[in-house]
Write a protein that holds these residues in place. Structure first.
Motif: not given
Length: 247
Positions: A51, A165, A171-174, A176, A223-225
């Motif tokens: 990241r 999701e 949303l998890k931690s996102n 959007r 999830d896009g993390a």
């Protein structure tokens, strides 16, 4: 296991000429349940490093040093396992193959080693020829969001998250929620059956049922993390014979 199958069953480990077992259970590893001869992969550290700009995948020197710590060489095959859900072993597999290492995911995880312990060969000592990392050297690569935006008309987007999701309810931690335009949902949990990954023929049927075709340019995400979080199992690459990237 076919020659192109990135997933291996425990009973086939003896067929590998040289291999290293990599324990990707990370923080969830029970230290009283360590597998003899296995090297523990710092999964959480790897994901955090991916990241950061300073240690992104473009920093080949950094990742080459990290992979070298695992006792890998140019001749050895890394066999990665976790608790069987493949949520840790899949991103480790992705990183290894991305930089050119020979890597397989162990079907069934650590439990498959425990049930077949008597027949599991001792991992091969590291070869004197050190591993040399190369950028984007594997069968699965990365695509950034800007490039994907231009390729939406040709890419088949495989969303491996949960129904909630995908709908945008979770949303998890996102910031959007929801899904990418044209994305097709096949939750990661559906790829598993009785603690093992489904056979390529089953995966092919499941993927075909939601609209994917053999030869599709397949882009997958979770999830896009982080870029290397390849949640769907690597076996879908072999099942569909696709050109595949993750975002």
């Amino acid at each position: 296991m076919s020659q192109s199958d990135p997933v291996i069953d425990a009973e086939h480990l003896a067929k590998l000429s040289q291999h290293v077992l990599l324990d990707a259970r990370g923080a969830y590893t029970d230290r009283n349940d360590l597998v003899y001869g296995a090297v523990v992969v710092p999964v959480e550290e790897w994901i955090d490093a991916a990241r950061r700009d300073a240690t992104s995948f473009e920093n080949v020197e950094y990742w080459g040093q990290e992979i070298a710590k695992l006792s890998l060489s140019s001749q050895t095959t890394a066999v990665v396992f976790d608790d069987g859900h493949m949520t840790e072993s899949a991103p480790v597999w992705f990183i290894l193959q991305f930089f050119g290492a020979k890597a397989l995911v162990l079907n069934g995880g650590a439990a498959s080693l425990a049930t077949k312990r008597a027949s599991i060969p001792v991992p091969t000592p590291a070869s004197p020829m050190p591993f040399q990392a190369s950028y984007n050297a594997g069968p699965v690569g990365l695509v950034d969001r800007h490039t994907l935006k231009d390729d939406l008309h040709t890419a088949a987007i495989f969303d491996a998250r949960t129904q909630a999701e995908f709908r945008g309810d979770d949303l998890k931690s996102n910031a959007r929620g929801g899904h990418l335009p044209g994305a097709k949902l096949l939750p990661h949990s559906d790829l598993l059956k009785s603690g093992n990954l489904r056979a390529p023929s089953d995966l092919r049927e499941m993927l075909s049922a939601i609209g994917f075709q053999t030869g599709d340019y397949l882009v997958t995400h979770c999830d896009g993390a982080a870029a290397p979080l390849l949640q769907p199992s690597p076996r879908f690459v072999q099942a569909m014979s696709t050109s595949t990237s993750t975002i």
